[in-house]
Design a protein around this motif. Structure first.
Motif, PDB file in Angstrom:
ATOM      1  N   ARG B  51     -29.419 -19.853  14.946  1.00 12.84           N
ATOM      2  CA  ARG B  51     -30.776 -20.388  14.933  1.00 12.84           C
ATOM      3  C   ARG B  51     -30.848 -21.842  14.500  1.00 12.84           C
ATOM      4  O   ARG B  51     -31.922 -22.423  14.519  1.00 12.84           O
ATOM      5  CB  ARG B  51     -31.645 -19.554  14.001  1.00 12.84           C
ATOM      6  CG  ARG B  51     -31.686 -18.090  14.309  1.00 12.84           C
ATOM      7  CD  ARG B  51     -32.297 -17.848  15.664  1.00 12.84           C
ATOM      8  NE  ARG B  51     -33.609 -18.455  15.775  1.00 12.84           N
ATOM      9  CZ  ARG B  51     -34.713 -17.874  15.356  1.00 12.84           C
ATOM     10  NH1 ARG B  51     -34.672 -16.691  14.821  1.00 12.84           N
ATOM     11  NH2 ARG B  51     -35.866 -18.484  15.488  1.00 12.84           N
ATOM     12  N   VAL B  52     -29.711 -22.418  14.120  1.00 13.23           N
ATOM     13  CA  VAL B  52     -29.745 -23.808  13.635  1.00 13.23           C
ATOM     14  C   VAL B  52     -30.236 -24.733  14.741  1.00 13.23           C
ATOM     15  O   VAL B  52     -29.814 -24.637  15.886  1.00 13.23           O
ATOM     16  CB  VAL B  52     -28.352 -24.241  13.142  1.00 13.23           C
ATOM     17  CG1 VAL B  52     -28.311 -25.727  12.865  1.00 13.23           C
ATOM     18  CG2 VAL B  52     -27.983 -23.461  11.901  1.00 13.23           C
ATOM     19  N   GLY B  53     -31.174 -25.589  14.409  1.00  9.40           N
ATOM     20  CA  GLY B  53     -31.718 -26.519  15.389  1.00  9.40           C
ATOM     21  C   GLY B  53     -32.828 -25.935  16.220  1.00  9.40           C
ATOM     22  O   GLY B  53     -33.349 -26.589  17.107  1.00  9.40           O
ATOM     23  N   GLN B  54     -33.187 -24.694  15.941  1.00  7.25           N
ATOM     24  CA  GLN B  54     -34.256 -24.071  16.711  1.00  7.25           C
ATOM     25  C   GLN B  54     -35.479 -23.848  15.835  1.00  7.25           C
ATOM     26  O   GLN B  54     -35.421 -23.973  14.619  1.00  7.25           O
ATOM     27  CB  GLN B  54     -33.787 -22.718  17.255  1.00  7.25           C
ATOM     28  CG  GLN B  54     -32.741 -22.875  18.322  1.00  7.25           C
ATOM     29  CD  GLN B  54     -32.212 -21.545  18.762  1.00  7.25           C
ATOM     30  OE1 GLN B  54     -32.533 -20.523  18.155  1.00  7.25           O
ATOM     31  NE2 GLN B  54     -31.415 -21.545  19.791  1.00  7.25           N
ATOM     32  N   VAL B  55     -36.551 -23.483  16.489  1.00  5.02           N
ATOM     33  CA  VAL B  55     -37.794 -23.246  15.755  1.00  5.02           C
ATOM     34  C   VAL B  55     -37.726 -21.888  15.066  1.00  5.02           C
ATOM     35  O   VAL B  55     -37.328 -20.898  15.670  1.00  5.02           O
ATOM     36  CB  VAL B  55     -38.990 -23.274  16.722  1.00  5.02           C
ATOM     37  CG1 VAL B  55     -40.244 -22.824  16.012  1.00  5.02           C
ATOM     38  CG2 VAL B  55     -39.168 -24.659  17.282  1.00  5.02           C
ATOM     39  N   VAL B  56     -38.087 -21.863  13.805  1.00  2.67           N
ATOM     40  CA  VAL B  56     -38.213 -20.591  13.101  1.00  2.67           C
ATOM     41  C   VAL B  56     -39.650 -20.472  12.618  1.00  2.67           C
ATOM     42  O   VAL B  56     -40.325 -21.473  12.406  1.00  2.67           O
ATOM     43  CB  VAL B  56     -37.241 -20.491  11.902  1.00  2.67           C
ATOM     44  CG1 VAL B  56     -35.828 -20.296  12.384  1.00  2.67           C
ATOM     45  CG2 VAL B  56     -37.347 -21.703  11.017  1.00  2.67           C
ATOM     46  N   LEU B  57     -40.092 -19.266  12.488  1.00  3.12           N
ATOM     47  CA  LEU B  57     -41.469 -19.027  12.055  1.00  3.12           C
ATOM     48  C   LEU B  57     -41.468 -18.210  10.770  1.00  3.12           C
ATOM     49  O   LEU B  57     -40.509 -17.467  10.513  1.00  3.12           O
ATOM     50  CB  LEU B  57     -42.232 -18.255  13.137  1.00  3.12           C
ATOM     51  CG  LEU B  57     -42.432 -19.006  14.450  1.00  3.12           C
ATOM     52  CD1 LEU B  57     -43.074 -18.106  15.464  1.00  3.12           C
ATOM     53  CD2 LEU B  57     -43.262 -20.236  14.239  1.00  3.12           C
ATOM     54  N   PRO B  58     -42.515 -18.337   9.976  1.00  3.55           N
ATOM     55  CA  PRO B  58     -42.571 -17.562   8.735  1.00  3.55           C
ATOM     56  C   PRO B  58     -42.439 -16.075   9.028  1.00  3.55           C
ATOM     57  O   PRO B  58     -43.067 -15.570   9.956  1.00  3.55           O
ATOM     58  CB  PRO B  58     -43.954 -17.889   8.179  1.00  3.55           C
ATOM     59  CG  PRO B  58     -44.312 -19.181   8.773  1.00  3.55           C
ATOM     60  CD  PRO B  58     -43.671 -19.227  10.110  1.00  3.55           C
ATOM     61  N   GLY B  59     -41.625 -15.409   8.258  1.00  2.00           N
ATOM     62  CA  GLY B  59     -41.413 -13.990   8.469  1.00  2.00           C
ATOM     63  C   GLY B  59     -40.115 -13.681   9.180  1.00  2.00           C
ATOM     64  O   GLY B  59     -39.650 -12.551   9.172  1.00  2.00           O
ATOM     65  N   ASP B  60     -39.527 -14.684   9.810  1.00  2.00           N
ATOM     66  CA  ASP B  60     -38.237 -14.463  10.463  1.00  2.00           C
ATOM     67  C   ASP B  60     -37.185 -14.135   9.407  1.00  2.00           C
ATOM     68  O   ASP B  60     -37.192 -14.706   8.314  1.00  2.00           O
ATOM     69  CB  ASP B  60     -37.785 -15.729  11.199  1.00  2.00           C
ATOM     70  CG  ASP B  60     -38.529 -15.931  12.496  1.00  2.00           C
ATOM     71  OD1 ASP B  60     -39.393 -15.090  12.780  1.00  2.00           O
ATOM     72  OD2 ASP B  60     -38.252 -16.918  13.195  1.00  2.00           O
ATOM     73  N   VAL B  61     -36.299 -13.239   9.760  1.00  2.00           N
ATOM     74  CA  VAL B  61     -35.205 -12.916   8.854  1.00  2.00           C
ATOM     75  C   VAL B  61     -33.921 -13.442   9.473  1.00  2.00           C
ATOM     76  O   VAL B  61     -33.650 -13.191  10.640  1.00  2.00           O
ATOM     77  CB  VAL B  61     -35.113 -11.404   8.620  1.00  2.00           C
ATOM     78  CG1 VAL B  61     -33.944 -11.087   7.709  1.00  2.00           C
ATOM     79  CG2 VAL B  61     -36.394 -10.895   8.013  1.00  2.00           C
ATOM     80  N   LEU B  62     -33.173 -14.187   8.702  1.00  2.00           N
ATOM     81  CA  LEU B  62     -31.912 -14.722   9.189  1.00  2.00           C
ATOM     82  C   LEU B  62     -30.786 -14.035   8.442  1.00  2.00           C
ATOM     83  O   LEU B  62     -30.817 -13.930   7.219  1.00  2.00           O
ATOM     84  CB  LEU B  62     -31.852 -16.233   8.957  1.00  2.00           C
ATOM     85  CG  LEU B  62     -33.020 -17.035   9.518  1.00  2.00           C
ATOM     86  CD1 LEU B  62     -32.980 -18.458   9.007  1.00  2.00           C
ATOM     87  CD2 LEU B  62     -32.983 -17.034  11.024  1.00  2.00           C
ATOM     88  N   LEU B  63     -29.807 -13.595   9.197  1.00  2.90           N
ATOM     89  CA  LEU B  63     -28.684 -12.903   8.570  1.00  2.90           C
ATOM     90  C   LEU B  63     -27.625 -13.917   8.171  1.00  2.90           C
ATOM     91  O   LEU B  63     -27.276 -14.797   8.956  1.00  2.90           O
ATOM     92  CB  LEU B  63     -28.080 -11.899   9.544  1.00  2.90           C
ATOM     93  CG  LEU B  63     -28.945 -10.689   9.844  1.00  2.90           C
ATOM     94  CD1 LEU B  63     -28.272  -9.826  10.875  1.00  2.90           C
ATOM     95  CD2 LEU B  63     -29.206  -9.910   8.574  1.00  2.90           C
ATOM     96  N   LEU B  64     -27.142 -13.773   6.985  1.00  2.00           N
ATOM     97  CA  LEU B  64     -26.084 -14.669   6.538  1.00  2.00           C
ATOM     98  C   LEU B  64     -24.750 -14.127   7.021  1.00  2.00           C
ATOM     99  O   LEU B  64     -24.556 -12.919   7.117  1.00  2.00           O
ATOM    100  CB  LEU B  64     -26.082 -14.755   5.019  1.00  2.00           C
ATOM    101  CG  LEU B  64     -27.237 -15.557   4.443  1.00  2.00           C
ATOM    102  CD1 LEU B  64     -27.273 -15.382   2.949  1.00  2.00           C
ATOM    103  CD2 LEU B  64     -27.098 -17.011   4.812  1.00  2.00           C
TER     104      LEU B  64
END
Lengths: 441, 299
Positions: B51-64
């Motif tokens: 997702r780096v460099g892309q639009v994220v929205l509140p509530g999105d969950v990013l996996l480490l």
């Protein structure tokens, strides 16, 4: 929240700039900021922008019993709100001195100058009169609230239409906007406030001070005037001694500014009236300027458009199999619709559409083979009566009007907007639409 | 055994990535980002690298990313910065369970950790367009002194709370030798403490005790405010605006990460021109800007 403090260097810079007759936004001393007036979808709703100061005006009316000593006069009520949205220093629920002062000045400017004919607001003498309420909300604070508020108030009042009433004997009938056109208020004249900021005991004078100029000024003079050069209100604050010819000069400047602003207001009202009459788009959403944040470096991204059509066809071929039920819109009330579940297909005869297809000599594989398929995937939404979109395509069938908004790249999901009564719209119409849409791509 | 790297809620990352960030915000990227977001909402979370460099929205969950080579808690106890797996969770992200929760909309950014390349370390944050400043540790900001209380100054930095600044936190300041700071003065300093539970704390010296450009800003010049996005653009290395502006005439300028800019040129007129051109730059395309500068240099 606390107000952002003004730093010493800002103060010093502003005062030096005033001495050199320079202003932060490049205006001359007597220049007014740009005034922008936009109207909402409803009558009596407007936003006035004075530079970056924005005020929303909303007029509403109500039938009430009149005051005892004024049995034949309607009631005018003004209310200015300073919310924390305008500036963090404004706290909700508190009436700071500034707000009281502004409200008082507004009332003096608009009510005491008798710009609205209150007698005409009487319905039944001593029993029922109209109460006109003007609510003004400061949306953004960048100085000179009173000018923006006074313009917003008078524009909203000019724009407002109250429901028509008729009195027959004892009986009062109130008509809805559908039954009878609402009537405008009778307005005698348009008083408009113009503010002057004085610096260094009146040596320097600035028209329409911005927020930062207001913070360093010594005194303020507000003159309300109409276009006939009649002074409605004059108020000096800050405790500076003004000379007679200073006040006279200010009133002359006010005359010029008020004439300009009145002309602008009339033009804006005229524009809005014309747009409404012609059925064009109006409302706040139409008048918001597009401000794009531009990136400084952007690599060009080449887009390959060679095989687009083939790809689109492929996607259509791979489209999901049709579900069992056919969506059919149920009209609940004007402007809304529900897509039901498990209802019967009412999209007309399949055979008929096939024939139609052949007649037109179209070799569209996807359409003929997956004819049944398409029907289910098309989502029908009751159309709003939007008229001036370039992507609008009207079908030839007479009883229905089909509007296609935002055609998507993939042909899989064609969002069509159909009229309310379109229960058994024929398949043929849809196929035609599809073809036309292709042509536009 | 797999585990996710430890996440520290401090943010001290700013650098060349800001410049790169701006370039990739093109329309196609935005749209792609939005569709991906919708996909994530349906299927759950996506790995953060994608997702780096892309639009994220509140509530999105990013996996480490999980990395099997790191073993046990032993590694975690060492000095944090040296660890390859140490991850910094910047503005707009919150640590939740095994992943990161997005709390504001914008473009997701990532910076590799300096030095030895630890695959999953570095800093993640969200670049968004806003005006309200939230103090971040390590940011250089311009503040206005509002109060002198005992041995600290209260400084308004535009955040929700005023920052405190010790009078000893100036170069060469001792108990006897106090810096000359008046209420209303401008201070250029950096945050040493900035977190959501504590009062932010500023200093005007770097780690070696030198002023390094920080301190009280002169008594002349103009202070004005712009959006935080514009400040980041202007502070990006090799920013074209600043380079073009510098060719017009000499002037002094200070950028604070809190959106405040202080300018001083030879005359009031020149100062005003710089201030207005910087304010206007935000909504100009490159061509419009070149035209504006050409017009200015003719004069």
């Amino acid at each position: 929240m606390k107000e952002t403090p003004l730093s010493n260097c800002e103060r010093r810079f502003l005062l030096r700039a005033v001495e050199e007759r320079k202003r932060l936004d490049g205006r001359q001393s007597y220049d007014y900021r740009n005034v922008r007036i936009s109207f909402g979808a409803d009558y009596g709703c407007c936003i006035v922008e004075l530079g970056r100061t924005r005020v929303l005006g909303q007029v509403s009316c109500e039938l009430v019993s009149p005051k005892l000593n004024r049995a034949t006069e309607g009631i005018l009520f003004f209310n200015l709100e300073l919310s924390p949205m305008a500036a963090p220093a404004f706290e909700p629920g508190r009436q700071p001195e500034l707000l009281v002062k502004l409200n008082r000045l507004l009332e003096r400017c608009l009510r005491n100058s008798k710009c609205i004919d209150t007698e005409s607001l009487c319905v039944v003498a001593g029993v029922k009169v109209w109460q006109i309420r003007v609510d003004l909300h400061l949306l953004n604070h960048d100085g000179n609230i009173i000018d923006a508020a006074s313009i917003a108030a008078i524009v909203a009042l000019c724009h407002f239409r109250r429901p028509d009433v008729s009195v027959q004997g004892e009986e009062v009938t109130l008509y809805t906007p559908e039954e009878r056109d609402p009537v405008p208020l009778s307005i005698h004249h348009m008083p408009i406030c113009v503010s002057f900021a004085f610096f260094q005991q009146g040596t320097y004078l600035l028209v329409d001070p911005s927020e930062r100029e207001e913070r360093v000024m010594d005194g303020l003079l507000v003159i309300a005037m109409n276009k006939h050069r009649e002074i409605c209100t004059i108020q000096s604050s800050g405790g500076i001694m003004l000379l007679k010819d200073q006040v006279l000069r200010c009133s002359k400047i006010t005359g010029v500014k008020v004439a300009e602003i009145t002309e602008l207001i009339q033009k804006a009202l005229e524009n809005d009236r014309k747009v409404r009459k012609e059925g064009g788009k109006f409302g706040f959403a139409e008048s918001i300027p597009n401000q794009k944040i531009s990136a400084f470096k952007m690599e060009r991204a080449p887009v390959d458009t060679n095989d687009v059509e083939e790809q689109a066809e492929e996607i259509i071929m791979k489209a999901d199999p049709p579900s069992d039920f056919v969506a059919k819109p149920i009209l609940r009330m004007p402007g809304t619709a529900q897509i039901g579940e498990g209802l019967e297909n009412s999209w007309g005869d399949f055979e008929e559409s096939e024939r139609e297809e052949e007649e037109e000599g179209n070799s569209d594989d996807a359409t003929t083979s997956g004819g049944q398929k398409m029907e289910t995937e098309e989502i029908n939404i009751v159309s709003k009566t939007k008229k001036d979109d370039d992507t609008i395509i009207l079908s030839d069938s007479e009883e229905e009007e089909v509007v296609i908004l935002e055609p998507e790249e993939t042909h899989k999901k064609t969002r069509t907007h159909t009229t309310a009564k379109q229960e058994n719209s024929s398949k043929k119409a849809f196929n035609k639409k599809r073809k036309k849409k292709r042509a536009t791509h | 055994m797999t585990h996710t790297p430890p996440v520290v809620c401090a943010f001290c990352a700013r650098g060349p990535c800001c410049a790169r960030a701006l370039g990739s915000g093109k329309l196609a990227g935005l749209r792609e980002g939005l569709t991906l977001t919708m996909a994530a909402a349906e299927t759950g979370a996506l790995p953060v690298e994608e997702r780096v460099g892309q639009v994220v929205l509140p509530g999105d969950v990013l996996l480490l990313p999980s990395h099997p080579e790191a073993d046990g808690e032993r590694l975690w106890l060492g000095p944090g910065a040296a660890l390859p797996g140490r991850l910094v969770c910047g503005p707009g992200l919150r640590c939740c369970g095994a992943g990161l929760l997005v709390t504001k909309c914008g473009l997701l950014r990532h910076r590799q950790p300096g030095g030895a390349g630890g695959g999953s370390g570095g800093a993640y944050w969200v670049d968004s367009q806003q005006k309200r400043y939230v103090p971040v540790k390590g940011d250089h900001v311009i503040g206005i002194v509002t109060l002198k209380a005992g041995d600290i100054f209260k400084v308004d930095v535009g955040g929700s709370e005023q920052a405190s600044l010790s009078y000893l936190a100036f170069e060469g300041a001792t108990k006897r030798n106090r810096p000359n700071v008046q209420v209303g003065d401008l201070i250029y300093g950096q945050f040493v403490v900035a977190n959501k539970d504590m009062e932010p704390e500023m200093v005007c010296i770097d780690s070696s005790g030198r002023a390094n450009g920080m301190g009280v800003i002169g008594h002349e010049g103009l202070l004005f405010k712009v959006s935080l996005g514009l400040i980041r653009k202007l502070l990006a290395p090799n920013c074209e605006i600043i380079q073009e502006l510098g060719q017009l005439y000499p002037f002094e300028i200070v950028f604070g990460m809190n959106g405040r800019i202080w300018v001083k040129a030879k005359t009031i007129q020149q100062t005003l021109i710089v201030a207005n051109i910087l304010e206007a730059c935000e909504h100009m395309t490159a061509e419009q800007r070149t035209q504006a500068f050409a017009k200015l240099s003719e004069r």
